[in-house]
Enzyme design. Sequence first.
Site, PDB file in Angstrom:
ATOM      1  N   LYS A 118     -76.693 -17.662   1.198  1.00 41.87           N
ATOM      2  CA  LYS A 118     -75.805 -18.711   1.711  1.00 41.87           C
ATOM      3  C   LYS A 118     -76.545 -19.710   2.582  1.00 41.87           C
ATOM      4  CE  LYS A 118     -71.161 -16.874   1.626  1.00 41.87           C
ATOM      5  NZ  LYS A 118     -69.934 -16.671   2.396  1.00 41.87           N
ATOM      6  N   LYS A 201     -73.198 -14.089 -10.757  1.00 44.40           N
ATOM      7  CA  LYS A 201     -71.857 -13.631 -10.395  1.00 44.40           C
ATOM      8  C   LYS A 201     -70.835 -14.757 -10.575  1.00 44.40           C
ATOM      9  CE  LYS A 201     -70.658 -13.408  -6.106  1.00 44.40           C
ATOM     10  NZ  LYS A 201     -70.393 -13.170  -4.678  1.00 44.40           N
ATOM     11  N   LYS A 204     -66.548 -18.847  -6.688  1.00 45.56           N
ATOM     12  CA  LYS A 204     -65.812 -20.101  -6.468  1.00 45.56           C
ATOM     13  C   LYS A 204     -66.768 -21.236  -6.106  1.00 45.56           C
ATOM     14  CE  LYS A 204     -64.444 -17.933  -2.188  1.00 45.56           C
ATOM     15  NZ  LYS A 204     -63.341 -17.114  -1.738  1.00 45.56           N
TER      16      LYS A 204
HETATM   17  P1  TYM Z   1     -65.295 -12.596  -0.516  1.00 48.45           P
HETATM   18  O1  TYM Z   1     -64.222 -13.392   0.126  1.00 48.45           O
HETATM   19  O2  TYM Z   1     -66.531 -13.299  -0.958  1.00 48.45           O
HETATM   20  O3  TYM Z   1     -64.731 -11.830  -1.769  1.00 48.45           O
HETATM   21  C1  TYM Z   1     -63.567 -11.034  -1.659  1.00 48.45           C
HETATM   22  C2  TYM Z   1     -63.661  -9.806  -2.529  1.00 48.45           C
HETATM   23  O4  TYM Z   1     -63.834 -10.175  -3.904  1.00 48.45           O
HETATM   24  C3  TYM Z   1     -64.951  -9.504  -4.441  1.00 48.45           C
HETATM   25  N1  TYM Z   1     -65.587 -10.383  -5.428  1.00 48.45           N
HETATM   26  C4  TYM Z   1     -65.931  -9.974  -6.655  1.00 48.45           C
HETATM   27  N2  TYM Z   1     -65.794  -8.787  -7.281  1.00 48.45           N
HETATM   28  C5  TYM Z   1     -66.237  -8.705  -8.554  1.00 48.45           C
HETATM   29  N3  TYM Z   1     -66.815  -9.741  -9.211  1.00 48.45           N
HETATM   30  C6  TYM Z   1     -66.973 -10.943  -8.629  1.00 48.45           C
HETATM   31  N4  TYM Z   1     -67.524 -11.961  -9.282  1.00 48.45           N
HETATM   32  C7  TYM Z   1     -66.510 -11.103  -7.280  1.00 48.45           C
HETATM   33  N5  TYM Z   1     -66.503 -12.141  -6.407  1.00 48.45           N
HETATM   34  C8  TYM Z   1     -65.933 -11.676  -5.280  1.00 48.45           C
HETATM   35  C9  TYM Z   1     -65.870  -9.255  -3.256  1.00 48.45           C
HETATM   36  O5  TYM Z   1     -66.789  -8.208  -3.506  1.00 48.45           O
HETATM   37  C10 TYM Z   1     -64.872  -8.912  -2.176  1.00 48.45           C
HETATM   38  O6  TYM Z   1     -64.491  -7.550  -2.270  1.00 48.45           O
HETATM   39  N6  TYM Z   1     -67.467 -10.367   3.334  1.00 48.45           N
HETATM   40  C11 TYM Z   1     -66.323 -10.305   2.453  1.00 48.45           C
HETATM   41  C12 TYM Z   1     -64.994 -10.391   3.176  1.00 48.45           C
HETATM   42  C13 TYM Z   1     -64.827  -9.405   4.273  1.00 48.45           C
HETATM   43  C14 TYM Z   1     -64.554  -8.026   4.118  1.00 48.45           C
HETATM   44  C15 TYM Z   1     -64.433  -7.508   5.449  1.00 48.45           C
HETATM   45  C16 TYM Z   1     -64.441  -7.179   3.028  1.00 48.45           C
HETATM   46  C17 TYM Z   1     -64.835  -9.672   5.597  1.00 48.45           C
HETATM   47  N7  TYM Z   1     -64.591  -8.539   6.326  1.00 48.45           N
HETATM   48  C18 TYM Z   1     -64.160  -6.161   5.679  1.00 48.45           C
HETATM   49  C19 TYM Z   1     -64.189  -5.827   3.256  1.00 48.45           C
HETATM   50  C20 TYM Z   1     -64.056  -5.332   4.571  1.00 48.45           C
HETATM   51  C21 TYM Z   1     -66.418 -11.474   1.500  1.00 48.45           C
HETATM   52  O7  TYM Z   1     -67.065 -12.459   1.757  1.00 48.45           O
HETATM   53  O8  TYM Z   1     -65.681 -11.353   0.412  1.00 48.45           O
END
Ligand code: TYM
Length: 339
Positions: A118, A201, A204
């Site tokens: 990032k 991957k 968005k």
């Molecule tokens: P974020 O917002 O990027 O994504 C949210 C969730 O979606 C999953 N995900 C995917 N799974 C499969 N294939 C993909 N292409 C894909 N893109 C996104 C992510 O693995 C995630 O589960 N850091 C985290 C948010 C967060 C969080 C937490 C998660 C903050 N605090 C505490 C769990 C526990 C994040 O950026 O997810």
Amino acid sequence: MTEARHTPRVFSGIQPSGGLTLGNYLGAMKRFVDMQDDGSETLYCMVDLHAITVWQDPAKLARATRELCAGYLASGLDPARSILFNQSQVPEHAQLAWIFNCVARMGWMQRMTQFKDKAGKNAQNASLGLFAYPALMAADILAYHATHVPVGEDQKQHLELTRDIAAKFNHDYEVDFFPLTEPVIEGAATRVMSLRDGSKKMSKSDPSDMSRINLTDDADTIAKKIRKAKTDPEPLPAEVEELEGRPEARNLVNIYAALSAQSVEQVMRDCGGKPFSEFKPMLADLAVETLAPISSEMARLMQDEAEIDRILAEGAARARAIATPILRETFKIVGMVGA
Ligand code: TYM
């Protein structure tokens, strides 16, 4: 040892940074719903504090937070059974994150691949929040003594760091206080890949909208994106092993398996030998059948912002009731007077 002492509790979060994809749905939201009825308490958060580690337009952030809440509800999360809230409304997250900033080491953070991705080439210009991001994530989880965290594959390293932070805290203060949380990375779609490039991957932030399916795409757009998805000229094999070296084919099969709640083996048994000209329309139908009701329900829910805000406020109050005593105990352990 630590795990057994803690009541099973599920926590996960998604950033309200605009635009939910099929990756978010299959890797996270659908699995949140599956875990809702497993008998554990479930908390699902809209992590707005995480979202602002990169610039967010305020009006868009507010809209994306409500839209994510609508997405949670439309996917099947029930505020009577799961606690749904936005992170900024539970101050314990930021408070515990500060303690963890003082537990985690710079070197640990420097190894985080998501930060490197990032921040890009100009890491000196990244926000301090982006660097400390995983400590806040550990606080999200550990403020509830959560034992299980359903996420996609890309969050694995952050969850390992969460365990490292819990273990170091327990060790430094000679307590057995924070659980060593288990990541739950299961199912066929823990890493949904771009429709244009099977080595990337689905995200968005990909500049090409054709690379992803958005939860707000209409039926025609979904069908078009699947029809145009990159593939190879071979038909689908009957054995999973034969998908080796065919990342785009593997990705479409994984998506099909996750959408239809079947194993990849089952899909191969049913679809082995089919050319993509036959498989893609089947996949498109399945995707539209699943996603169309979600996107229309999201649009309906977005008509009533006051109701969404009410659900979030109620969720935040319930979340605080769990996090407040855990934070107070943390402060006591650390030696904060008055806790
Ligand atoms: P974020 O917002 O990027 O994504 C949210 C969730 O979606 C999953 N995900 C995917 N799974 C499969 N294939 C993909 N292409 C894909 N893109 C996104 C992510 O693995 C995630 O589960 N850091 C985290 C948010 C967060 C969080 C937490 C998660 C903050 N605090 C505490 C769990 C526990 C994040 O950026 O997810």
